[in-house]
Design an enzyme around this catalytic site. Structure first.
Site, PDB file in Angstrom:
ATOM      1  NE  ARG A  45      46.948  51.952  31.751  1.00 13.93           N
ATOM      2  CZ  ARG A  45      46.616  50.735  32.187  1.00 13.93           C
ATOM      3  NH1 ARG A  45      47.378  50.115  33.062  1.00 13.93           N
ATOM      4  NH2 ARG A  45      45.530  50.114  31.735  1.00 13.93           N
ATOM      5  NE  ARG A 140      47.212  36.465  31.083  1.00  8.94           N
ATOM      6  CZ  ARG A 140      47.425  37.532  31.854  1.00  8.94           C
ATOM      7  NH1 ARG A 140      48.574  37.661  32.515  1.00  8.94           N
ATOM      8  NH2 ARG A 140      46.502  38.461  31.992  1.00  8.94           N
ATOM      9  CB  SER A 187      40.287  46.449  29.891  1.00  9.09           C
ATOM     10  OG  SER A 187      41.334  46.239  30.828  1.00  9.09           O
ATOM     11  CG  ASP A 331      43.123  42.239  38.669  1.00  6.07           C
ATOM     12  OD1 ASP A 331      42.722  41.475  37.771  1.00  6.07           O
ATOM     13  OD2 ASP A 331      44.006  43.103  38.484  1.00  6.07           O
ATOM     14  NE  ARG A 362      44.400  35.636  38.687  1.00  6.70           N
ATOM     15  CZ  ARG A 362      44.820  36.892  38.541  1.00  6.70           C
ATOM     16  NH1 ARG A 362      43.962  37.857  38.264  1.00  6.70           N
ATOM     17  NH2 ARG A 362      46.094  37.185  38.681  1.00  6.70           N
ATOM     18  NE  ARG A 403      45.759  40.788  40.832  1.00  3.25           N
ATOM     19  CZ  ARG A 403      46.480  41.737  41.433  1.00  3.25           C
ATOM     20  NH1 ARG A 403      46.621  41.744  42.738  1.00  3.25           N
ATOM     21  NH2 ARG A 403      47.070  42.690  40.721  1.00  3.25           N
ATOM     22  CE  LYS A 428      51.935  38.598  36.144  1.00  3.12           C
ATOM     23  NZ  LYS A 428      51.088  39.719  35.820  1.00  3.12           N
TER      24      LYS A 428
HETATM   25  O1  LIG Z   1      45.339  47.502  32.223  1.00  3.37           O
HETATM   26  C1  LIG Z   1      45.731  47.017  33.295  1.00  3.37           C
HETATM   27  O2  LIG Z   1      46.663  47.531  33.943  1.00  3.37           O
HETATM   28  C2  LIG Z   1      45.086  45.800  33.813  1.00  3.37           C
HETATM   29  C3  LIG Z   1      43.911  45.362  33.267  1.00  3.37           C
HETATM   30  C4  LIG Z   1      43.186  44.168  33.765  1.00  3.37           C
HETATM   31  O3  LIG Z   1      43.361  43.119  32.834  1.00  3.37           O
HETATM   32  P1  LIG Z   1      42.193  42.544  31.839  1.00  3.37           P
HETATM   33  O4  LIG Z   1      41.457  43.697  31.293  1.00  3.37           O
HETATM   34  O5  LIG Z   1      42.969  41.766  30.851  1.00  3.37           O
HETATM   35  O6  LIG Z   1      41.282  41.668  32.667  1.00  3.37           O
HETATM   36  C5  LIG Z   1      43.691  43.706  35.125  1.00  3.37           C
HETATM   37  O7  LIG Z   1      43.216  42.401  35.376  1.00  3.37           O
HETATM   38  C6  LIG Z   1      45.201  43.709  35.190  1.00  3.37           C
HETATM   39  O8  LIG Z   1      45.653  43.298  36.457  1.00  3.37           O
HETATM   40  C7  LIG Z   1      45.733  45.100  34.938  1.00  3.37           C
HETATM   41  C1  LIG Z   2      45.615  39.876  35.566  1.00  5.71           C
HETATM   42  C2  LIG Z   2      46.685  40.394  36.165  1.00  5.71           C
HETATM   43  O1  LIG Z   2      47.862  40.705  35.589  1.00  5.71           O
HETATM   44  P1  LIG Z   2      48.306  41.084  34.107  1.00  5.71           P
HETATM   45  O2  LIG Z   2      48.727  42.504  34.139  1.00  5.71           O
HETATM   46  O3  LIG Z   2      49.445  40.153  33.806  1.00  5.71           O
HETATM   47  O4  LIG Z   2      47.128  40.863  33.183  1.00  5.71           O
HETATM   48  C3  LIG Z   2      46.676  40.676  37.635  1.00  5.71           C
HETATM   49  O5  LIG Z   2      47.594  41.374  38.106  1.00  5.71           O
HETATM   50  O6  LIG Z   2      45.757  40.216  38.339  1.00  5.71           O
END
Ligand SMILES: O=C(O)C1=C[C@@H](OP(=O)(O)O)[C@@H](O)[C@H](O)C1
Ligand SMILES: C=C(OP(=O)(O)O)C(=O)O
Length: 448
Positions: A45, A140, A187, A331, A362, A403, A428
């Site tokens: 971000r 995805r 999200s 996560d 997962r 993960r 990652k």
């Molecule tokens: O906004 C973010 O930084 C994230 C949102 C989540 O994803 P989802 O909302 O797609 O599940 C989380 O799983 C990911 O590791 C990081």
């Molecule tokens: C879902 C994950 O990653 P991403 O930011 O690629 O969505 C994660 O880090 O568990």
């Protein structure tokens, strides 16, 4: 086109060429301290908001991993400059008038960049940018976000399969306005719309048609937009959000440590009747995985919370007979699912159907791994019921998912003969993960 076949490995990866590793059980409880690297979510971000600010931001505590490397490279290709100055990174934002007319960027496997970048690129009328990725990320979910961007006047063109990456994004003279979108897939779609909103031609209102999974990540987005000078109005139930137009301003910020990474170390202590102190954490953080502290407490761990640290001590025996809704911190579903195999009764984890669309499916990956280890698992549409039992040695696939690798590594600290295939996928978000385990005295052998 073959671009989807590129790997996510970056100059910030580790374990290049290591095909598998062997873990050895811990024979004595430990009492150690650890410092966790920067947060992937916060770093990407910050990189993107700084990249679209009108000046130079100075960030410390940023994460060096595959996801953040490809985000940085993408922004550099679009005209931002990144300079590493001692332990800070200085980012000078893109001058919109100098954005390339046509460009192709590669974002690796980062869901964050895939969902945060299209909207912000859609605010740029003169440029047509193609986003490419690994195969894993290409398939995805993306289309719900892209459809919302189309409602806001952005042009979205798929280059291969409908709904998948690569995708080309272009702004138009009439962007912004009202948009409705579902939040129950990711999200990140909502965060992506929010980050773009101030730069559209018209004020933007976002209406949610469902609840948001892992809504705390939207709180992180709103907090960080604020730090870069933009205010978001949001209703308490997140159903309505309003963003005025404005320019992001550069920021000087320390970035938070990654609470998702911290959870593997908390779980390690909880599982091994050991104590770990994790320093330099923001214990008021919006990062949802902080909730794991409470989950571990329910499982019998002792917890001491300071303002910037947490100490977790594991019990002699982890408690089971629990049902845990992990929708808000999904996560960590694999982490708790792994610990469940060692509890004194069954554990049911619910609310995580959306993680079937993360780096791998997962839900089925954990079912497969635990079954291979001889543990009884009932898979539900949104989680599992895991019944502890005798665990046997196994060589486990990591499904190219950091993960999965980090969660299953916990197994190897308790059970003899656990090998993990392709451990470099931890790059990652935490390239040094296995070195960090070694620094705690855990025996990890790399096999070429
Ligand atoms: O906004 C973010 O930084 C994230 C949102 C989540 O994803 P989802 O909302 O797609 O599940 C989380 O799983 C990911 O590791 C990081
Ligand atoms: C879902 C994950 O990653 P991403 O930011 O690629 O969505 C994660 O880090 O568990």
């Amino acid at each position: 086109m073959t671009i989807n076949l590129k790997s996510a490995q970056s100059p910030w990866s580790s374990l290049d060429g290591v095909e598998q590793l062997t873990l050895h059980p811990i024979n004595q409880p430990f009492n150690k301290e650890v410092i966790i690297p920067g947060s992937k979510s916060v770093t990407n971000r910050a990189f993107i908001l700084a990249g679209f600010s009108n000046g130079t931001s100075k960030l410390s505590g940023y994460l060096k991993s595959d996801d953040t490397y490809w985000c940085m490279e993408t922004l550099k290709k679009l005209g931002a400059t990144f300079e590493i100055v001692e332990d800070e990174i200085h980012i000078t934002g893109i001058d919109s008038s100098e954005l390339p007319d046509k460009e192709q960027v590669f974002i690796g496997s980062a869901g964050t960049t895939a969902r945060f970048l299209p909207g912000i690129l859609g605010t740029q009328e003169k440029s047509e940018i193609t986003i490419t990725s690994t195969e894993q990320l290409a398939v995805r979910p993306h289309q719900t976000l892209h459809e919302a961007l189309k409602q806001l006047g952005v042009e979205v063109k798929y280059l291969e399969e409908e709904g998948q990456l690569p995708v080309t994004i272009k702004g138009t003279p009439q962007t912004g306005g009202k948009v409705s979108i579902a939040g129950n897939q990711s999200s990140q779609f909502i965060s992506g719309l929010l980050m773009a909103a101030p730069l559209f031609n018209r004020p933007t209102e976002i209406e949610l048609t469902t609840n948001i999974v892992q809504s705390a990540y939207v709180d992180i987005t709103i907090e960080m937009m604020n730090q870069f000078g933009i205010k978001v109005d949001v209703s308490e139930d997140y159903k309505h959000m309003k963003v005025e137009q404005g320019q992001y301003k550069p920021a000087t910020l320390p970035l938070e440590a990654d609470l998702s990474t911290a959870c593997y170390f908390m779980a390690l202590a909880a599982l091994n009747h050991s104590t770990i102190k994790i320093n330099h954490l923001n214990m008021e953080s919006h990062q949802p995985d902080l909730e794991v502290v409470d989950i571990l407490e329910r499982m019998g761990a002792t917890v001491e919370k300071g303002s910037d640290y947490v100490v977790i001590s594991g019990p002699e025996q982890l408690k089971g007979d629990l049902t845990i809704d992990m929708n808000a911190c999904s996560d960590q579903a694999l982490t708790i699912g792994t610990l469940a195999a060692f509890a004194d009764g069954p554990i049911t984890i619910t609310g995580v159907e959306h993680i079937r669309h993360h780096e791998c499916n997962r839900v089925s990956a954990l079912t497969e791994s635990l079954t291979q280890l001889g543990i009884e698992v009932i898979e539900h549409h949104d989680g599992w019921t895991i019944t502890p039992g005798q665990i046997k040695a196994a060589t486990l696939d990591t499904f190219d998912d950091h993960r999965v690798a980090m969660s299953l590594s916990l197994m190897g600290t308790k059970v003899d003969g656990i090998k993990l295939l392709d451990p470099s996928c931890v790059s990652k978000t935490c390239p040094n993960y296995f070195e960090m385990l070694k620094s705690l005295g855990i025996s990890v052998e790399y096999n070429e």
